[in-house]
Enzyme design. Structure first.
Site, PDB file in Angstrom:
ATOM      1  N   PHE A  48      21.651 -23.390  14.251  1.00  0.00           N
ATOM      2  CA  PHE A  48      20.125 -23.387  13.972  1.00  0.00           C
ATOM      3  C   PHE A  48      19.695 -24.623  13.521  1.00  0.00           C
ATOM      4  O   PHE A  48      18.467 -25.047  13.285  1.00  0.00           O
ATOM      5  CB  PHE A  48      19.507 -22.106  13.280  1.00  0.00           C
ATOM      6  CG  PHE A  48      19.770 -22.041  11.949  1.00  0.00           C
ATOM      7  CD1 PHE A  48      19.099 -22.674  10.827  1.00  0.00           C
ATOM      8  CD2 PHE A  48      20.998 -21.327  11.566  1.00  0.00           C
ATOM      9  CE1 PHE A  48      19.379 -22.305   9.731  1.00  0.00           C
ATOM     10  CE2 PHE A  48      21.087 -21.003  10.199  1.00  0.00           C
ATOM     11  CZ  PHE A  48      20.406 -21.772   9.103  1.00  0.00           C
ATOM     12  N   TYR A  70      18.208 -17.271   2.394  1.00  0.00           N
ATOM     13  CA  TYR A  70      16.877 -16.790   2.564  1.00  0.00           C
ATOM     14  C   TYR A  70      16.525 -15.378   2.246  1.00  0.00           C
ATOM     15  O   TYR A  70      15.110 -15.064   2.698  1.00  0.00           O
ATOM     16  CB  TYR A  70      16.507 -17.363   4.092  1.00  0.00           C
ATOM     17  CG  TYR A  70      16.667 -18.847   4.131  1.00  0.00           C
ATOM     18  CD1 TYR A  70      15.644 -19.803   3.594  1.00  0.00           C
ATOM     19  CD2 TYR A  70      17.748 -19.608   4.728  1.00  0.00           C
ATOM     20  CE1 TYR A  70      15.775 -21.208   3.594  1.00  0.00           C
ATOM     21  CE2 TYR A  70      17.770 -20.993   5.055  1.00  0.00           C
ATOM     22  CZ  TYR A  70      17.074 -21.549   4.238  1.00  0.00           C
ATOM     23  OH  TYR A  70      17.070 -22.827   4.292  1.00  0.00           O
TER      24      TYR A  70
END
Length: 567
Positions: A62, A108
């Site tokens: 990503f 995250y």
């Protein structure tokens, strides 16, 4: 029991470098490529520059700095990166590659990152460390090799010429003077260079090779340099110093060897012959007169050669050797000279002074020995025999009369020898020895002669063997005193009022034998008598009569009177 636990923890810490993978506070590190040498590892407070690929556990990428074409730059231990990366990158070496698996709570977390990173996602970073520095870093220099003799090193405001290879910490070459086949030339310490080079060049000697490591903030910083040097890059320069000078430098004279006898030193306006080797400060030869087997000949102090050489050749002796070091502003300057001498080059000339003279010079005469009794000396029109050795000023023997069967013969004033030798042979007594030094304009001139170099000063060692006094130009016979008042009566021995050639010859020979007259030396006496008789026998009847006989003096006077009348 506590000691055993501590030991186990220490052993785990030691072995974690060798094992794959290894947890680091829930971060798993897999070191799959490490460099052979690792002089420095990442620690908190360091800045790093690295490439990365980030995937999820399913292998889906990503984010990638490779795709963006720009490495990531970050500060470790200040919370500016996600916690897992800060932990996973600590301990890395330049050019090391590792995979760092970061659990979600160190990435995250439950919130994820938009549509890119789902909640509670574990991330896998593939890292390649490119650069590492700290704000406390200084420029680091390492000398690889240095010359034995280092009489001068770079100081601020010096001008340096050097070759270099410039690489990044990962070994990527970003610039090279060798590729351009031209040194990099610059003032040092005056802001012409990046700060790290200004510092790293200080103290270098000509011929020294050193490595200079420059942190980004003393290199090209955040801006980098075009496509060659990325932002925040540590730079490594491998430098070879070719030469150094200062704008305030004058010429330097070294290695002087002055002959014991030096009667004269060179001055402005002298014409000099000298051999030389021309090199750069690093010893590379760019020119030499020895290869051409001929001296370099020039006027000195008058701008015919570079300024530094004009200065370096003044006040020298014949036979002296010296080294003259010339800064570029007294040589060929920033432009250089053709392909052989680059711009801003310091030149080194090792010179050997063969001889010099001045166009105003006359011959010099040194009397070595002279007989106590000397009744007559050589002069114009005299016929002489002499011994000689002819040498150059450096003692090289060119010619010697001893190599011939007979003594050398010359009629002085008859252009039979070079002007300087003709002058030097005059005024000599039989048996006298002298040394005569002849400048080239009284010798063989700029062109020289067979066996004699052009513009050479010649040294003659002379000995006068014998001397036959001569007669003035145009004369075959002269009276040594007054001629007979009644010359024809003296010639006419049988008093028949006519003189044939045989009678004429007997009379002339008698005058020579009695010391009353002299025939021209160097000619056959019979030939002289025949020519004299022919001149007096004006009607060509084989006899001289009273009305035909005239002295040459009288003939000359009549000729001058006739020319005056015509005018």
């Amino acid at each position: 029991m506590f000691a055993v636990c501590v030991l186990i923890l220490v052993l785990n810490a030691l072995f974690c470098v060798e094992c794959n993978p290894s947890p680091v506070g829930d971060v798993v590190v897999e070191r799959y490529s490490t460099p052979a040498a690792c002089p420095r590892e990442v620690k908190n407070g360091d800045h790093v520059r690295y490439h990365y690929n980030v995937t999820l556990l399913d292998g889906k990428t990503f984010d990638s700095s490779h795709q963006q074409g720009i490495p990531k730059v970050g500060l470790i231990g200040e919370g500016r990166l996600i916690a897992g990366i800060e932990k996973g990158i600590v301990g890395m070496c330049i050019n090391e590659r590792r995979k760092v698996t970061v659990p979600s709570h160190l990435a995250y977390g439950a919130a994820g990152a938009g549509d890119v990173v789902p909640p509670d996602a574990t991330l896998v970073f593939d890292l390649h460390l490119l650069d590492l520095w700290n704000n406390a870093d200084m420029v680091v220099t390492k000398t690889i090799s240095t010359p034995k003799d280092c009489r001068r090193s770079i100081m601020r405001t010096d001008f340096a010429r050097y070759h270099f290879n410039g690489t990044l910490l990962d070994g990527t070459l970003f610039d090279s003077s060798y590729a351009r086949e031209q040194t990099h030339d610059s003032l040092v310490g005056e802001g012409w260079l990046i700060k790290g080079l200004d510092e790293g060049l200080l103290g270098m000697c000509v011929g020294e090779i050193r490595t200079v490591v420059i942190p980004p903030f003393k290199g090209y910083g955040e801006k980098g340099l075009g496509q060659e040097v990325p932002s925040q890059a540590t730079l490594i320069y491998s430098i070879l110093l070719v030469d150094v000078h200062n704008a305030k430098d004058n010429i330097t004279v070294e290695n002087q060897v002055v002959p014991e006898s030096c009667t004269r030193k060179s001055v402005v306006g002298d014409y000099m012959r000298y051999h030389y080797n021309g090199t750069f400060l690093n010893g590379v030869t760019f020119d030499t007169s020895y290869q051409r087997n001929t001296t370099y000949n020039t006027y000195i102090g008058m701008g015919y050669v570079i300024t530094g050489m004009d200065q370096g050749l003044l006040d020298v002796c014949v036979g002296e050797t010296r080294r003259v070091i010339i800064p570029p502003h007294l040589a060929y300057g920033e432009q250089g000279a053709g392909k052989d001498i680059p711009g801003s080059a310091v030149l080194v000339f090792d010179v050997d002074i063969i001889d010099f003279h001045n166009p105003k010079d006359n011959i010099t005469v040194e009397i070595v020995s002279k007989p106590e009794i000397c009744n007559e000396t050589s002069d114009a029109n005299d016929l002489i025999h002499y011994h000689y050795n002819c040498s150059l000023m450096d003692g090289t023997l060119l010619f010697a009369s001893g190599n011939y069967e007979n003594h050398q013969e010359a009629l002085l004033g008859a252009d039979k020898v070079i002007d300087g030798l003709d002058q030097g042979l005059r005024g000599m007594c039989v048996g006298e020895k002298r040394v005569v030094t002849v400048p080239p304009h009284l010798g063989h001139g700029e062109k020289g002669a067979t066996g004699v170099p052009g513009s050479a000063v010649l040294v003659f060692e002379l000995e006068l063997i014998d001397l036959a006094k001569g007669v003035p130009p145009g004369y075959l016979f002269v009276w040594l005193g007054e001629s007979p008042q009644e010359l024809f009566d003296s010639l006419d021995m049988n008093k028949n009022k006519e003189v044939p050639e045989e009678e004429f010859g007997e009379f002339i020979k008698l005058q020579v034998a009695e010391g009353k007259g002299r025939m021209k030396p160097g000619m056959d006496p019979e030939e002289i008598i025949a020519d004299m008789f022919k001149n007096q026998d004006r009607n060509h009847d084989g006899l001289i009569t009273p009305d035909e006989l005239k002295l040459k003096v009288e003939e000359d006077q009549e000729r001058e009177a006739a020319q005056h009348t015509e005018l």
